[in-house]
Design a protein around this motif. Sequence first.
Motif, PDB file in Angstrom:
ATOM      1  N   ILE A   1       0.835  -1.202   0.000  1.00 29.58           N
ATOM      2  CA  ILE A   1       0.000   0.000   0.000  1.00 29.58           C
ATOM      3  C   ILE A   1       0.871   1.253   0.000  1.00 29.58           C
ATOM      4  O   ILE A   1       0.583   2.235  -0.694  1.00 29.58           O
ATOM      5  N   GLU A   2       1.962   1.210   0.765  1.00 26.60           N
ATOM      6  CA  GLU A   2       2.863   2.359   0.831  1.00 26.60           C
ATOM      7  C   GLU A   2       3.485   2.645  -0.535  1.00 26.60           C
ATOM      8  O   GLU A   2       3.586   3.800  -0.960  1.00 26.60           O
ATOM      9  N   ALA A   3       3.872   1.578  -1.240  1.00 26.61           N
ATOM     10  CA  ALA A   3       4.446   1.757  -2.585  1.00 26.61           C
ATOM     11  C   ALA A   3       3.396   2.301  -3.542  1.00 26.61           C
ATOM     12  O   ALA A   3       3.697   3.141  -4.400  1.00 26.61           O
ATOM     13  N   LEU A   4       2.156   1.833  -3.385  1.00 24.07           N
ATOM     14  CA  LEU A   4       1.059   2.310  -4.227  1.00 24.07           C
ATOM     15  C   LEU A   4       0.836   3.804  -3.992  1.00 24.07           C
ATOM     16  O   LEU A   4       0.679   4.582  -4.932  1.00 24.07           O
ATOM     17  N   SER A   5       0.837   4.191  -2.721  1.00 22.92           N
ATOM     18  CA  SER A   5       0.650   5.589  -2.348  1.00 22.92           C
ATOM     19  C   SER A   5       1.786   6.444  -2.901  1.00 22.92           C
ATOM     20  O   SER A   5       1.558   7.554  -3.392  1.00 22.92           O
ATOM     21  N   TYR A   6       3.000   5.921  -2.843  1.00 19.72           N
ATOM     22  CA  TYR A   6       4.163   6.661  -3.356  1.00 19.72           C
ATOM     23  C   TYR A   6       4.018   6.908  -4.853  1.00 19.72           C
ATOM     24  O   TYR A   6       4.282   8.011  -5.351  1.00 19.72           O
ATOM     25  N   GLY A   7       3.587   5.879  -5.581  1.00 26.61           N
ATOM     26  CA  GLY A   7       3.400   6.024  -7.016  1.00 26.61           C
ATOM     27  C   GLY A   7       2.368   7.079  -7.354  1.00 26.61           C
ATOM     28  O   GLY A   7       2.544   7.864  -8.303  1.00 26.61           O
ATOM     29  N   ILE A   8       1.285   7.121  -6.572  1.00 25.99           N
ATOM     30  CA  ILE A   8       0.242   8.135  -6.793  1.00 25.99           C
ATOM     31  C   ILE A   8       0.804   9.527  -6.533  1.00 25.99           C
ATOM     32  O   ILE A   8       0.534  10.481  -7.266  1.00 25.99           O
ATOM     33  N   MET A   9       1.602   9.644  -5.456  1.00 24.66           N
ATOM     34  CA  MET A   9       2.209  10.939  -5.116  1.00 24.66           C
ATOM     35  C   MET A   9       3.126  11.431  -6.239  1.00 24.66           C
ATOM     36  O   MET A   9       3.097  12.609  -6.610  1.00 24.66           O
ATOM     37  N   ILE A  10       3.926  10.528  -6.798  1.00 25.35           N
ATOM     38  CA  ILE A  10       4.821  10.896  -7.894  1.00 25.35           C
ATOM     39  C   ILE A  10       4.010  11.366  -9.101  1.00 25.35           C
ATOM     40  O   ILE A  10       4.317  12.396  -9.721  1.00 25.35           O
ATOM     41  N   ASP A  11       2.945  10.641  -9.432  1.00 26.96           N
ATOM     42  CA  ASP A  11       2.096  11.020 -10.567  1.00 26.96           C
ATOM     43  C   ASP A  11       1.438  12.381 -10.345  1.00 26.96           C
ATOM     44  O   ASP A  11       1.347  13.197 -11.271  1.00 26.96           O
ATOM     45  N   LYS A  12       0.975  12.629  -9.120  1.00 24.71           N
ATOM     46  CA  LYS A  12       0.334  13.912  -8.808  1.00 24.71           C
ATOM     47  C   LYS A  12       1.344  15.054  -8.914  1.00 24.71           C
ATOM     48  O   LYS A  12       1.008  16.164  -9.358  1.00 24.71           O
TER      49      LYS A  12
END
Length: 445
Positions: A406-417
């Motif tokens: 989940i943390e990696a998923l959240s990180y990916g979303i943050m990078i995209d944003k």
Amino acid sequence: MKAIVEKIENNRAELKIEVEVEQVDQALDRAYRKIVKDVNIPGFRKGKAPRRIVETHLGTEPIFKQALDFILPEAYNQAVEETKIRPIDQPEVSLEQFEEGKPLLMTLTVNVRPEVTLGQYKGLEISKPVVEVSDEDVEEHLKTLQNRYAKLVSVTDGAIEKGDIAVIDYKGYIDGQTFAGGIEDNYALEIGSGTFIEGFEEQLIDAKAGEDREVNVTFPEDYRESTLAGKAAVFKVAVKEVKRKELAPLDDEFAKDVSEFETLEELKADIKKALKEKLEKQARQDMRDEVLEKVVANAEVEVSDILVERRIDAHMNRLSERLKSQGYTLEQYYEVAETSEEEIRTKYREQAVESVKTDLVLEEIAGIEKIEVKDEEIIEEIQQLAQEYNENIEVLQRNLQNRDSIEALSYGIMIDKTIKFLMDNSKELGSEEKSSEEEGSEEKD
């Protein structure tokens, strides 16, 4: 507890930590009470031996070691919070004083996140490609469809032409000897496809079914099989059959056969739309790459070796998993590709350095601009993944949590944003504007 940062250099921080006497004594007592439960000492019931007897029986080291295990995590976390450093791995611990009745003094050395000095990242000028789909592009795509759905008919009288399918038997020789991979029967070769070694297919043009040909070629110097690289070979080829593509006319019937549309015009419109969407997607990717390149180039960051090695490790793990899904191991891959783990890691290093640098810059921007990921965004991403892989949402979410993903998923979303933020805050230049700017720049020069 007291904690100070003694020094930070080469992306390593040195923390001086002092833990109060009371906390040390409490940890030692707690450690004794934990250890004594598992100690059998003659003359005492299990778990009831006094501490001095336990220390006589086991020595003081186990109790002090356990006490440190109690103290260290809390002390380290508190020190990180107080000093505001950003560790990227576990610390090396050096004990300077650890005695009962005295404060615990220790030095923790840890690798920290590299400092990033941002340059301009808002208002950057990026090129916006002009996306156009011509009638010629559509016609070219239609020709591809024509070839894909063409019927193959046997050519009984004519000779091989470019684009024909030649069904052949062949046997290759190097210095009069056959070699592995040089013999095949009933191979369907499309002439002009570039499937075989350069020069092979061209030497079959004008041959007829039932004819034998001798083909002379030289393997490229960089051929994948090193034992054949750069060597001259002779292939004895028997042409067994020649097949030619029979193209259907481009009309409404063709459109019905190859698509869900009733007319050729409807098919053309759909092709044009699809081609435009593809070009627009590529244009967005090109703009994204350009803004990232400029933002990173404007920043100053000294990339940490440990982060680069982790990125390379991740690359190797992905390669291993991909090979495993195909039934191979990394060792088998090394043998077939005539390479090694060290060569692959070295080859990927430059890309890993740029990847780490980009992430560090984006993380810094996300922090400054307070770009955060909300719970509903993570849920939405999981829903999209579930739909993409046709999985149950609850099962996928549970699997992600079990793998700490989940943390990696959240990180990916943050990078995209963050990238979207950069795109939204950039200035798009059309082709005309860009040409004018370039001309103005040339005049100044």
